[in-house]
Write a protein that holds these residues in place. Structure first.
Motif, PDB file in Angstrom:
ATOM      1  N   HIS A 123      -2.647  -9.153  -0.903  1.00 25.31           N
ATOM      2  CA  HIS A 123      -2.731 -10.416  -0.167  1.00 25.31           C
ATOM      3  C   HIS A 123      -1.460 -11.242  -0.233  1.00 25.31           C
ATOM      4  CE1 HIS A 123      -6.909  -9.131  -0.224  1.00 25.31           C
ATOM      5  NE2 HIS A 123      -6.851  -9.601   1.009  1.00 25.31           N
TER       6      HIS A 123
ATOM      7  N   CYS B   2      -8.074 -16.211  -3.219  1.00 32.16           N
ATOM      8  CA  CYS B   2      -6.791 -16.604  -2.630  1.00 32.16           C
ATOM      9  C   CYS B   2      -6.934 -16.950  -1.153  1.00 32.16           C
ATOM     10  CB  CYS B   2      -5.756 -15.509  -2.838  1.00 32.16           C
ATOM     11  SG  CYS B   2      -6.288 -13.882  -2.265  1.00 32.16           S
TER      12      CYS B   2
ATOM     13  N   CYS C 202      -8.861 -15.388 -10.032  1.00 27.38           N
ATOM     14  CA  CYS C 202      -9.549 -14.562  -9.040  1.00 27.38           C
ATOM     15  C   CYS C 202     -11.051 -14.517  -9.292  1.00 27.38           C
ATOM     16  CB  CYS C 202      -8.990 -13.149  -9.076  1.00 27.38           C
ATOM     17  SG  CYS C 202      -7.232 -13.080  -8.733  1.00 27.38           S
TER      18      CYS C 202
ATOM     19  N   CYS D  65     -14.030 -12.670  -7.251  1.00 31.49           N
ATOM     20  CA  CYS D  65     -13.429 -11.882  -6.164  1.00 31.49           C
ATOM     21  C   CYS D  65     -13.058 -10.489  -6.646  1.00 31.49           C
ATOM     22  CB  CYS D  65     -12.205 -12.605  -5.593  1.00 31.49           C
ATOM     23  SG  CYS D  65     -11.415 -11.677  -4.292  1.00 31.49           S
TER      24      CYS D  65
ATOM     25  N   ASN E 225     -12.058 -12.598   0.879  1.00 31.95           N
ATOM     26  CA  ASN E 225     -11.497 -11.827   1.986  1.00 31.95           C
ATOM     27  C   ASN E 225     -12.080 -10.419   2.097  1.00 31.95           C
ATOM     28  OD1 ASN E 225     -10.168 -10.664  -0.234  1.00 31.95           O
ATOM     29  ND2 ASN E 225      -8.433 -12.069   0.013  1.00 31.95           N
TER      30      ASN E 225
HETATM   31 FE1  F3S Z   1      -7.000 -12.650  -4.025  1.00 33.92          FE
HETATM   32 FE2  F3S Z   1      -7.317 -12.324  -6.558  1.00 33.92          FE
HETATM   33 FE3  F3S Z   1      -9.222 -11.673  -4.876  1.00 33.92          FE
HETATM   34  S1  F3S Z   1      -5.414 -12.101  -5.478  1.00 33.92           S
HETATM   35  S2  F3S Z   1      -8.117 -10.956  -3.123  1.00 33.92           S
HETATM   36  S3  F3S Z   1      -8.449 -13.696  -5.293  1.00 33.92           S
HETATM   37  S4  F3S Z   1      -8.599 -10.516  -6.650  1.00 33.92           S
END
Ligand code: F3S
Length: 640
Positions: free
Chosen positions: A121, A297, A357, A360, A378
């Motif tokens: 990303h 992110c 993160c 995620c 995402n």
């Molecule tokens: Fe971003 Fe971390 Fe998820 S870099 S895609 S928040 S694992």
């Protein structure tokens, strides 16, 4: 002839090749970033190159992925990254300072710069006008050493934004609409460049949501112009001096055009288990929800969380819903704490996690069995949440917040009354969690705990490459399948021998042992093999298991590069129908592999079936050298 913004930035950084679409070019990299999951390996590789200091304008090492400390492994890794960064001229962002892409935009992104990051990303940086590309850790190590980064000169897609988002419709819906139109395969070797009157209405954090999730298109990157919005953002970050105006020429010629009418856009959601399975929320409204997770992110900026706080203020999260929020950075969290929005979130019943993160990457907050989880993230690949039976839907912070209150998936359009949230004139500036490197010449001891194992050595290519088809997998295998990254495995990201026990295990748990028992062989896969992340471990684990070639219908870009970097032959069926004839344990051989690499075409003989498959090796001259040498590190050593 006018130039696109992409062409302008590439032209300013071109060091190898010519800007001819489809040809390989080498570009100078201004900035690099790593995160902890890929960083340990990148720095081990950088050390192996024996370059004393990084040669970039600015390089950063973030700790954001693995924040749980159930044993010493994570902290040992963090200590290694901190010490190696300090020694070699890299800035170190401590755990808790925030998610790499959010912090990079806030504190370090510079319009017109190139950024290479060992995280898929990294294109988030396009929101501030950077040409920001995700790559494997080894590519980043090479860029830190001052060598160019090689890409295929991309096609440029014009994404024309018209109109203005209505209350309840968000920039997340813009990128979901682009994904709906173009799919997860639609961006290969393309840059998505945003233009049109609608661009002016979007703030930098809103733009960054779009460029972030552009990664799901499989695109090289996405980029916005650097304009008044960019200047305002940089001024508010105390970095007005970094601003330059940048845009495409009015007569620039694009390869493709995609249009999004923001006036007409409706709230959207990506259904399980792919970011391009996009439908209008209004079509599936009413689905009972168990968990709502806000952050990542993609959507964890101050602006995002201020909207969420305004929606839930004075209300209560539904009885059946667990609402978890991970702010994107210390800056975001501190500002929410100071202006009272954090209290609004807590009072409504949200659980606030640390800046990272978190869910995620499956670090905690796995949904319950068969749960419906709404996430502002995402990706919603199968099993990524940590609960294979859970259904994960991707949506905007507005839709997530109102659904958390209602307890069912809810269309925010017409249901929320958001006050206008203006960008702050000054963000809170406090970089105490970013450690500057030691001055040049100062001795620094690099601390390597027992969990730091060397990366697997590779050998120069032999003329006969033989082995069994050790696994046969289907289309759209992700790097999460190839090298799962969950709470149990993340602590071992610097320990390839341990990790390799789980390589492709979600497809076939016996595969790792079968590969070791047979002394290696081939992986056989369908189309878009290796989609998802830049996770280099998805190539390093197969190297450790003795994989010599991966034969597929097609590859995802970053994973293919990672295979080549590590000396594994990336073989593409000239006729896709041949894939159907290979079965597990078929004996395969390439008898003239050296010549095959040079010519770009191999005969893969299936001795079991008595068939010969024509395989394409779609690689550049430079990549051919790498494959012959057995990988990039071997090649760099050879050339020394
Ligand atoms: Fe971003 Fe971390 Fe998820 S870099 S895609 S928040 S694992």
């Amino acid at each position: 002839m006018g130039k696109t913004l992409t062409e302008k930035i590439i032209a300013a950084h071109l060091v190898v090749g010519e800007m001819i679409k489809g040809e390989e070019i080498g570009i100078r990299i201004d900035q690099t970033l790593t995160q902890d999951s890929t960083g340990t390996m990148a720095y081990l590789q950088f050390e192996a190159m024996e370059v004393p200091r990084v040669k970039t304008k600015k390089s950063l090492a973030y700790i954001d992925h693995n924040m749980l400390q159930e044993g010493p492994e994570n902290m040992d890794d963090h200590r290694y990254i901190q010490s190696v960064a300090k020694k070699h001229g890299v800035y170190y962002s401590k755990p808790g300072n925030g998610i790499c892409h959010q912090v990079q935009i806030e504190r370090f992104g510079v319009p017109g710069d190139t950024l290479l990051g060992s995280d898929s990303h990294t294109p988030t940086g396009g929101g501030i006008g950077m040409l920001a590309i995700g790559a494997g850790g080894l590519d980043v190590a090479v860029a830190m050493a001052g060598d160019p980064y090689y890409i295929t000169m991309p096609k440029v897609v014009k994404v024309e934004l018209t109109g203005k988002l209505r209350t309840g419709v968000s920039s997340k819906d813009v990128i979901l609409e682009v994904l709906r139109q173009c799919t997860v395969k639609g961006g290969v070797n393309k840059v998505f460049e945003y233009t049109g009157d609608g661009v002016k209405t979007l703030t930098v954090p809103e733009r960054a949501t779009i460029t972030n999730m552009g990664a799901e298109l499989g695109a090289t990157t996405s980029v916005f112009p650097s304009d008044e919005m960019t200047r305002v953002f940089l001024e508010a970050q105390g970095r007005g001096g970094d601003y330059i105006e940048l845009s495409a020429d009015a007569d620039a010629i694009y390869d493709e055009v995609v249009t999004v009418d923001m006036d007409a856009l409706e709230p959207l959601t990506a259904c399980p288990h792919s970011p391009d399975k996009v439908v209008k929320i209004s079509e599936i409204e009413g689905l009972a929800v168990n968990q709502v997770a806000i952050g990542s992110c993609t959507n964890s900026s101050w602006l995002d969380l201020m909207k969420v706080a305004a929606i839930v203020k004075g209300k209560t999260v539904a009885e059946n819903v667990s609402l978890v929020i991970a702010p994107g950075s210390k800056q975001v969290l501190t500002m929410l704490a100071e202006n009272g929005a954090l209290a609004d979130l807590l009072n409504a019943g949200a659980r606030v996690l640390e800046c990272g993160c978190g869910p995620c990457i499956g670090m905690g907050q796995a949904p319950s069995t068969d749960a419906v989880s709404l996430r502002t993230f995402n990706r919603n690949f199968f099993g990524r949440s940590g609960t294979p039976s859970a259904d994960v839907y991707l949506l905007s912070p507005e839709a997530a917040a109102i659904s958390a209150l209602e307890g069912v998936l809810t269309n925010p359009l017409g249901k929320i009354d958001l006050p206008k949230i203006a960008m702050p004139e000054h963000f809170l500036l406090n970089d105490t969690m970013v450690m500057a490197p030691a001055p040049e010449g100062v001795e620094v001891e690099v601390i390597k705990g027992p969990n730091i194992k060397p990366f697997p050595a590779t050998q120069p290519l032999k003329n006969t490459v033989a082995g069994k088809a050790l696994i046969v997998v289907e289309d759209n295998i992700t790097t999460d399948h190839i090298m799962p990254s969950n709470a149990k495995l993340l602590p071992y990201r610097s320990n390839i021998p341990y990790l390799s026990n789980y390589c492709l295990a979600p497809c076939d748990a016996e595969f790792p042992q079968r590969a070791l028992d047979n002394g290696g062989g081939f992986i056989v896969g369908g189309s878009n093999y290796g989609q998802g992340s830049s996770r280099e471990h998805a190539a390093l684990a197969p190297v450790y298991l003795g994989i010599k070639g991966v034969a597929v219908k097609s590859f995802a870009r970053i994973h293919k590069n990672n295979l080549i970097n590590n000396g594994i032959l990336p073989l593409v069926f000239a006729s896709e129908a041949d894939y159907d004839t290979i079965e597990l344990n078929d004996e395969l051989v390439i008898e003239n592999a050296l010549e095959a690499v040079k010519s770009g075409k191999a005969n893969l003989i299936n001795k079991t079936k008595g068939l010969t498959y024509v395989m394409m090796l779609e690689v550049s001259e430079r990549q051919k050298e790498m494959l012959l040498a057995g990988g990039l590190i071997n090649l760099i050593k050879l050339k020394k």
